[in-house]
Design a protein around this motif. Structure first.
Motif, PDB file in Angstrom:
ATOM      1  N   ALA A   1      19.080  19.868  -4.759  1.00  0.00           N
ATOM      2  CA  ALA A   1      18.062  20.770  -5.488  1.00  0.00           C
ATOM      3  C   ALA A   1      17.200  20.076  -6.673  1.00  0.00           C
ATOM      4  CB  ALA A   1      18.756  21.955  -5.829  1.00  0.00           C
TER       5      ALA A   1
ATOM      6  N   ASP B   1      13.288  24.392  -7.576  1.00  0.00           N
ATOM      7  CA  ASP B   1      13.943  25.239  -6.565  1.00  0.00           C
ATOM      8  C   ASP B   1      14.525  26.476  -7.277  1.00  0.00           C
ATOM      9  OD1 ASP B   1      13.582  23.501  -4.224  1.00  0.00           O
ATOM     10  OD2 ASP B   1      15.002  22.200  -5.003  1.00  0.00           O
TER      11      ASP B   1
ATOM     12  N   ARG C   1      13.241  29.918  -6.090  1.00  0.00           N
ATOM     13  CA  ARG C   1      13.429  29.972  -4.723  1.00  0.00           C
ATOM     14  C   ARG C   1      14.914  30.654  -4.623  1.00  0.00           C
ATOM     15  NH1 ARG C   1      11.006  26.083  -0.383  1.00  0.00           N
ATOM     16  NH2 ARG C   1      12.132  24.612  -1.748  1.00  0.00           N
ATOM     17  N   VAL C   2      15.751  29.799  -5.356  1.00  0.00           N
ATOM     18  CA  VAL C   2      17.234  30.178  -5.238  1.00  0.00           C
ATOM     19  C   VAL C   2      17.503  31.512  -5.884  1.00  0.00           C
ATOM     20  CG1 VAL C   2      19.554  29.706  -6.525  1.00  0.00           C
ATOM     21  CG2 VAL C   2      18.052  27.791  -5.488  1.00  0.00           C
TER      22      VAL C   2
ATOM     23  N   SER D   1      16.521  34.136  -3.656  1.00  0.00           N
ATOM     24  CA  SER D   1      17.417  34.264  -2.453  1.00  0.00           C
ATOM     25  C   SER D   1      18.674  35.042  -2.889  1.00  0.00           C
ATOM     26  CB  SER D   1      18.138  32.897  -1.918  1.00  0.00           C
ATOM     27  OG  SER D   1      18.834  33.161  -0.996  1.00  0.00           O
TER      28      SER D   1
ATOM     29  N   ALA E   1      22.988  28.668 -10.740  1.00  0.00           N
ATOM     30  CA  ALA E   1      22.407  27.861 -10.156  1.00  0.00           C
ATOM     31  C   ALA E   1      21.902  26.521 -10.968  1.00  0.00           C
ATOM     32  CB  ALA E   1      21.425  28.326  -9.301  1.00  0.00           C
TER      33      ALA E   1
ATOM     34  N   TYR F   1      22.737  22.138  -3.496  1.00  0.00           N
ATOM     35  CA  TYR F   1      22.150  21.560  -2.771  1.00  0.00           C
ATOM     36  C   TYR F   1      21.405  22.594  -1.933  1.00  0.00           C
ATOM     37  CZ  TYR F   1      24.940  17.454  -3.205  1.00  0.00           C
ATOM     38  OH  TYR F   1      25.604  16.354  -3.706  1.00  0.00           O
ATOM     39  N   ILE F   2      20.024  22.376  -1.513  1.00  0.00           N
ATOM     40  CA  ILE F   2      19.157  23.371  -0.655  1.00  0.00           C
ATOM     41  C   ILE F   2      18.924  23.001   0.765  1.00  0.00           C
ATOM     42  CG2 ILE F   2      16.818  24.167  -0.630  1.00  0.00           C
ATOM     43  CD1 ILE F   2      18.070  24.907  -3.120  1.00  0.00           C
ATOM     44  N   CYS F   3      19.122  24.132   1.552  1.00  0.00           N
ATOM     45  CA  CYS F   3      18.892  23.742   2.859  1.00  0.00           C
ATOM     46  C   CYS F   3      17.303  24.629   3.403  1.00  0.00           C
ATOM     47  CB  CYS F   3      20.110  24.457   3.785  1.00  0.00           C
ATOM     48  SG  CYS F   3      19.721  24.121   5.627  1.00  0.00           S
ATOM     49  N   GLU F   4      16.630  23.722   3.804  1.00  0.00           N
ATOM     50  CA  GLU F   4      15.390  24.171   4.125  1.00  0.00           C
ATOM     51  C   GLU F   4      14.694  23.756   5.474  1.00  0.00           C
ATOM     52  OE1 GLU F   4      12.760  23.206   0.954  1.00  0.00           O
ATOM     53  OE2 GLU F   4      13.141  21.034   1.313  1.00  0.00           O
TER      54      GLU F   4
ATOM     55  N   TYR G   1      12.954  27.873   2.252  1.00  0.00           N
ATOM     56  CA  TYR G   1      14.241  27.661   1.781  1.00  0.00           C
ATOM     57  C   TYR G   1      15.121  28.856   2.610  1.00  0.00           C
ATOM     58  CZ  TYR G   1      17.960  29.255  -1.306  1.00  0.00           C
ATOM     59  OH  TYR G   1      19.006  29.538  -1.932  1.00  0.00           O
TER      60      TYR G   1
ATOM     61  N   ILE H   1      21.815  27.973   0.436  1.00  0.00           N
ATOM     62  CA  ILE H   1      22.371  26.750  -0.571  1.00  0.00           C
ATOM     63  C   ILE H   1      23.816  26.545  -0.366  1.00  0.00           C
ATOM     64  CG2 ILE H   1      20.539  27.696  -2.246  1.00  0.00           C
ATOM     65  CD1 ILE H   1      22.670  29.053  -3.663  1.00  0.00           C
TER      66      ILE H   1
END
Length: 175
Positions: free
Chosen positions: A5, A9, A12-13, A16, A44, A54-57, A62, A65
């Protein structure tokens, strides 16, 4: 795609997290998370500063995480772990969160695989995590991914939410 990340980000975290809490208010909660207590933007940001977020997109959207760390929380010190090894060979999944709209699509599985692969790359022998006993979807997934329950006891989730019946799980990493 899963990547480290960046500060860009964090909004966006945080968004979420809000979607997670809205979903749990509407549909019932499996987690013991509390809005404004844990997880927060500050959690975060701390993970980000420690290079643990870590981000998953997918296509710049997004979707999840994971906080992957090499530092065990203090609560882990008193657990009777099955796999005893040097602390330098242990990895921890501190938080795994998938955007509610993406649940059931294998995202959590991919994030766990990512953490296991990262732990292997870093020479770890064991990967550990904790979750609430009531979090049936997470417990089921972790068991499916090879994690075993080491102990069930209480924990202060996020250092702030007292929770009894907390599962401490681990998995041996095979090179």
């Amino acid at each position: 795609m899963i990547r480290v990340a960046a500060f860009s980000d964090l909004n966006r975290v945080e968004d979420s997290h809000k979607k997670h809490f809205t979903y749990e208010r509407k549909n019932g909660a499996f987690t013991v998370f509390k809005e404004g207590v844990y997880p927060t933007r500050q959690d975060a940001e701390t993970a980000l500063r420690n290079d643990e977020l870590y981000i998953c997109e997918i296509e710049n959207e997004y979707i999840g995480i994971i906080i992957f760390s090499r530092k065990q929380p203090i609560d882990y010190e008193s657990i009777n772990w099955k796999y005893q090894t040097d602390n330098s060979k242990i990895a921890i999944i501190h938080l795994l969160m998938v955007r509610p709209s993406m649940k059931g699509k294998g995202i959590a599985t991919e994030l766990i695989r990512f953490a296991i692969d990262l732990a292997k790359e870093q020479g770890c022998e064991v990967i550990r995590l904790d979750t609430g006993e009531q979090n049936i979807p997470a417990v089921s997934l972790y068991k499916k991914m090879g994690f075993e329950i080491a102990e069930i006891t209480s924990m202060n989730v996020g250092g702030a939410i007292e929770h009894k019946s907390h599962l401490f799980m681990e998995r041996k990493i095979i090179s």
